[in-house]
Structures are given as C-alpha cells and as structure tokens.
Design an enzyme around this catalytic site. Structure first.
Site, PDB file in Angstrom:
ATOM      1  N   ALA A  96      11.563   2.166   3.523  1.00 22.01           N
ATOM      2  CA  ALA A  96      10.886   1.070   3.954  1.00 22.01           C
ATOM      3  C   ALA A  96       9.411   0.912   3.037  1.00 22.01           C
ATOM      4  O   ALA A  96       9.306   1.853   2.102  1.00 22.01           O
ATOM      5  CB  ALA A  96       9.988   1.171   5.305  1.00 22.01           C
ATOM      6  N   LYS A 102       5.025  -2.137   8.344  1.00 24.47           N
ATOM      7  CA  LYS A 102       6.208  -1.281   7.584  1.00 24.47           C
ATOM      8  C   LYS A 102       7.204  -2.146   7.978  1.00 24.47           C
ATOM      9  O   LYS A 102       7.742  -2.627   8.905  1.00 24.47           O
ATOM     10  CB  LYS A 102       6.152   0.174   8.304  1.00 24.47           C
ATOM     11  N   ASP A 157       8.896  15.464  11.765  1.00 21.42           N
ATOM     12  CA  ASP A 157       8.211  15.147  10.527  1.00 21.42           C
ATOM     13  C   ASP A 157       6.821  15.305  10.343  1.00 21.42           C
ATOM     14  O   ASP A 157       6.207  14.477   9.657  1.00 21.42           O
ATOM     15  CB  ASP A 157       8.814  13.951   9.794  1.00 21.42           C
ATOM     16  N   GLY A 211       8.642   4.183   0.193  1.00 20.86           N
ATOM     17  CA  GLY A 211       9.585   5.128   0.385  1.00 20.86           C
ATOM     18  C   GLY A 211      10.891   4.879   0.421  1.00 20.86           C
ATOM     19  O   GLY A 211      11.239   3.641  -0.034  1.00 20.86           O
ATOM     20  N   GLY A 212      11.792   5.788   0.993  1.00 20.31           N
ATOM     21  CA  GLY A 212      13.197   5.268   0.597  1.00 20.31           C
ATOM     22  C   GLY A 212      13.654   4.315   1.404  1.00 20.31           C
ATOM     23  O   GLY A 212      14.748   3.737   1.234  1.00 20.31           O
ATOM     24  N   VAL A 258       5.134  -0.453   2.966  1.00 19.26           N
ATOM     25  CA  VAL A 258       4.166  -0.828   3.922  1.00 19.26           C
ATOM     26  C   VAL A 258       3.026  -1.567   3.302  1.00 19.26           C
ATOM     27  O   VAL A 258       2.855  -1.405   1.851  1.00 19.26           O
ATOM     28  CB  VAL A 258       3.526   0.749   4.191  1.00 19.26           C
ATOM     29  N   ILE A 270       0.701  -1.361   0.079  1.00 21.41           N
ATOM     30  CA  ILE A 270      -0.008   0.005   0.045  1.00 21.41           C
ATOM     31  C   ILE A 270       0.705   1.361  -0.070  1.00 21.41           C
ATOM     32  O   ILE A 270       0.224   2.347  -0.055  1.00 21.41           O
ATOM     33  CB  ILE A 270      -0.898   0.004   1.372  1.00 21.41           C
ATOM     34  N   GLY A 271       2.127   1.257   0.092  1.00 25.85           N
ATOM     35  CA  GLY A 271       3.036   2.275   0.030  1.00 25.85           C
ATOM     36  C   GLY A 271       4.420   2.041  -0.008  1.00 25.85           C
ATOM     37  O   GLY A 271       4.828   0.967   0.391  1.00 25.85           O
TER      38      GLY A 271
END
Length: 540
Positions: free
Chosen positions: A25, A42, A135, A22-23, A27, A19-20
C-alpha cells in the site's frame, strides 16, 4: 505510480501528499473537509486492489480493526472503495517510535515503562477482542500530541497471512527482527507472539541495538529460534535489574515461559521500582542474566528448550514467507530456518562489583550520622484515586475490572483510563459507558465522577380502532427528553433503545387526532404504551 492519487478525493478525503510506501500500500496525508481534520489514508496498490480475494480480506480486516476503540489503538474512520482505489482513513500521527529512535538511540527507563504500558494496554484489549497483531515493531507504534503510544496496523498482517495461505506455502507474517520463535518456525501464534515482539521493541529502545541484528533474514530467524539474547544491561547499564527482567521474560523462546497475557505484563511493568532507571535504583550490583532467572526456574526451562530445538530443527527446514509490513517496505520472500548447535556457554555477563569503599560505611561516618538531625520523611511515591459511580456500575482501570460501584485505591504515578459501565445494557446504549483519562502524580489525590446511564426499550405500537396503523397513513413520531430528540415514521419495526428517563412522545398522522403523552423509560425494561388514534378512513 503513487502520484496517480495525489490531488484526488477518495470518498470524502482529499489526498494532499505521499507520506509512506510499502509492498502492499501507499500512505497519503489527506483532509476530511467536513471536519477540517487531517487524516492518513492507506491505499492498496493496484496489483492487490485488483485481486478480489485479497481486497475482500483487506477490507474485512480493516473493518474489524476499525471497531477497536481504545486510547492506545489508532482510530480508523472509514474503509471503502472509490473507483479503482481500495482505502482506509485513520488518525494522522506523523511520528513513530522508529523516528524517535533514529534521533536518540535509547530511551530512559521511565519512558520505556510508559511505552510498554501503553502498548500492552492496546494489545490486551485487542487480544480480548480476538485479534492478534502479528507485526508489533517501532514503525507501527505512533505517538499522539501528548506523547502517548498508539498502535497501528491491527489486522493487516492477518489479511496478508490469509492471502499467502491460498498459495499453499508454509509461512509466517511479520518482520524478521521482531519474529517470535513460533513465527519463525511457521507455527500458529496467539497473543504471546505479540508480547515477544513488544519485548524485542523494548530491548531495542533500551539497548540501542536489536537482540538479533543482521541483514540475512535466514540468520536472524535462526537466532530467534536458537540463541539467547545478551543481557540488555550489557548494552545500557542504566537499565534496572527489574526492567531487564521484564524485557527478557518477554523474549522467552517458549510461549509458556512468557507472560500469559498482556495484562500480566502490565502488572509486571507497574511493579518496576523507580520506573526502571538503575541510576535511581537501590540495586548496587548487576548480576548476570542467568542469575536473574535462577529463582524463577526459567533458566532450567531454557536448557530444556535448547535440547528440544536441537532435535527438532536438525530434522527439518521450515519454509517461511515473510511480510514486512512497515510503511518503508512490505517485502515477501521465502526464508529457510535450519538447525545450528546452541551456544555451549551462557550468554549472561557479570558486571564488575563497585569499589568496596562504596559499599561499607566508615566508623566515623556512622558516628557523625548519630549526631545529625532526623532526615525528613521520604517523598510520597503513590497517588490516591477515588472513582464515584452508580452502585450498579462496574469500574475498570485500564481495561481491568476493579469493582462495582464507587472505588478508590493508592496507585503509582502515571496515566490511567477509568471507565464505568452499566452491565447488561442493550446493544446501542451509548450512555451505559463513560470513561475519563486521569494523570496521577505522586502525593496527589484525585476524584473522578462517572455517571453512566442504563437503557430501556420503547415499543411504539399505534392502533387505529382495533387494527395496527398502516404505513399508508403517513404517521410520524417525535420523541424529546433528556437532551435527546428522535423522529421517524410509524409503524416502527424495532423498539427504540433509550437512556432511562422521562420523555415526551407525540404521534401525528394526516386526518387523525394527535397523541401527546409523557413516557417513562426504565433501565432494562421494555415500555409499550397503548396508543390509539381516531382517524377518518384512509385514502384509497
């Protein structure tokens, strides 16, 4: 490739869909088969999971975040390693603020206030626990089924920061469009950096644009340090003066000019009349931004800050390593922030005054009003909340101590977390804290009864004759009472922590007479009843 984990089980969680990414990890949507619960998992990418130092920091920070228990902080269920996978499992909340702003560019004032209160409540709790998020941004603000804002990824930025520090590079971690100026300049941060990022988030949700847009990270970071944002109401005139004032104070360049704590920000948001919508506000004219701040002295501080920035940033360049931690991209690359002269003029914009005939009533209208019947009384704007607790309990409202014992007050309509806590309860006393979420409407009277129970300790000391019982006897205890049942081996190394009340204690051992007695546990006290068993000689 992320597909390598699809269909696998990590710990007890089966990964069903990506579902996602990034740099750092990936998800996944997963399933807890024991509870039948959908979770988000994650998983660190292999290049980071294979780095022992990064993995250790990641797991430590995730474990620290897992101890944060707050209605507006995402729940982390497990942190661990399974084979070559390092992961943590958390609540599955499929919608975030970035998704919502992709559908509707702006949010109404009342929704903005509620959003700000939810996030500020989460940040205040985390800051008191010694955790700075670093963040805060729309991607990390999720929504539960009731529309409450829930903050995710606490502690992850700190893990990345600690890892980057080992390279010897001066850096800050976060997302450039939501940087606090001190982050952009590579300086140490505290909770006020999170309040700045929340201010940027509220500005984006109110105005439909970022205060400092752009694709050049260098230029965006420079603007955070040197440029004043345009008045949020130049983008959305429906935002009230009061809400605009709160947002812009969050965006102060100097941390000392922002709200000192998340609790202070919450108080300011609670005081926004009509929940921040200028269409229902009594304010007629919209003054310039600089005029808003003149009475607080902050405009003068801004001018001093501009001079300080001009001299300090012209002399040096700050190297910045940026870790963008959204699911959509965790990029890390150097950014330089150089000096540029501050703007020569104020960025505030004076909105035009309304027509004169909208401000002055005519004589005939005044005469007509005298003959009209009296207007009905205004609708109530507050509700009444009464909390009943034991006399020794401390009462908290949204993590703010309000008093000891039963408490009541008039409150603005909204959602509140009411908590009653018995002070000085021993560690492990789960009954010493009771809480309830209350939704209060204008004119409503609500009563809440919370009954936390303090704890005492029970030391189970069993003797055979004049000597303590030996483990070889195989003795067992069984404790029941108050809906509780515990059992275990004797001797017991540490006293049991139990809610105050009456219990039935039984001690049994092979070749020994049994003990069966009633035990009273008093809050704050240690009970150690004398227990002796008659036994035949222990087997050799």
């Amino acid at each position: 490739m992320p597909e390598r984990f699809l269909g696998r089980t990590l710990g007890k969680y089966r990964l069903d869909a990506l579902i996602g990414t990034g740099g750092f990890a990936w998800v996944y949507r997963g399933l807890d088969p024991e509870l039948g619960l959908t979770v988000a998992v994650k998983v660190l990418k292999p290049q980071f999971a294979g780095d022992p130092a990064f993995e250790e920091r990641f797991r430590r920070e995730a474990s620290t975040a897992a101890r944060l228990r707050h209605p507006n902080i995402i729940t982390i269920y497990a942190v661990g390693r399974d084979g070559d996978a390092v992961y943590f499992a958390m609540d599955y909340l499929p919608q975030n603020l970035a998704d919502r702003l992709g559908v509707t560019a702006t949010l109404p004032g009342a929704v903005l206030v509620r959003l700000g209160l939810d996030v500020a409540s989460a940040l205040g709790y985390a800051h008191r626990e010694g955790i700075v998020h670093r963040d805060v941004k729309p991607d990390n603000i999720l929504f539960d089924d009731h529309g409450n804002a829930v903050v995710a990824d606490f502690g992850i930025a700190r893990a990345v920061a600690a890892h980057a520090h080992d390279t010897g590079t001066q850096f800050v971690v976060g997302t450039p469009h939501y940087f606090a100026p001190e982050q952009a300049r590579g300086r140490s941060v505290d909770g006020r950096a999170d309040l700045y990022a929340l201010g940027v988030t509220l500005y984006r949700a109110a105005a439909g644009v970022l205060p400092f847009p752009g694709d050049d990270w260098y230029e965006v970071a420079r603007q955070h340090v040197e440029i004043e944002p345009a008045d949020v109401r130049t983008h959305n005139p429906a935002i009230s003066t009061d809400l605009a004032r709160v947002i812009h104070r969050c965006l102060e360049k100097d941390p000392d000019d922002r709200y000192p704590t998340a609790e202070a920000l919450s108080e300011a948001l609670e005081a926004v009349p009509d929940r921040g919508d200028a269409t229902t506000s009594r304010t007629i004219a919209v003054p310039a931004l600089d005029r808003l701040w003149t009475t607080t002295g902050i405009t003068a501080r801004r001018r001093r800050l501009r001079r300080r920035v001009l001299w300090t940033t012209a002399a040096a360049t700050v190297a910045v390593t940026v870790g963008a931690l959204a699911l959509g991209g965790h990029d890390v690359r150097p950014v330089s922030v150089a000096a540029a002269p501050p703007p020569a003029e104020s960025l505030g914009v004076v909105a035009p005054m309304p027509p004169a005939d909208s401000l002055v009533a005519s004589d005939s209208a005044a005469a007509d009003s005298a003959a009209r019947p009296a207007a009905p009384p205004p609708a109530p704007t507050r509700g009444h909340l009464a909390v009943s607790t034991p006399d020794e309990a401390r009462v908290y409202l949204d993590d703010r101590l309000r008093g000891t014992g039963s408490w009541e007050s008039e409150l603005r309509p909204g959602r509140y977390v009411v908590r009653a806590v018995i002070p000085d309860a021993p560690e492990g006393c789960t009954t010493a804290r009771k809480e309830q979420m209350v939704v209060l409407a204008a004119g409503e009277r609500r009563s809440v009864r919370l009954a936390p129970v303090g704890c005492g300790r029970l030391a189970i000391a069993v003797r055979v004759g004049d000597r303590p019982i030996e483990p070889a006897r195989g003795a067992m205890y069984n404790l029941t009472g108050g809906g509780l049942e515990r059992r275990g081996a004797v001797p017991v190394a540490e006293p049991l922590v139990l809610p105050a009340g009456d219990y039935q204690l039984q001690i049994t051992a092979p070749q020994c007479s049994a003990f069966d007695g009633r035990i009273h546990i008093a809050a704050g006290a240690t009970t150690a009843p004398p227990i002796r068993l008659l036994c035949t000689p222990a087997p050799r």
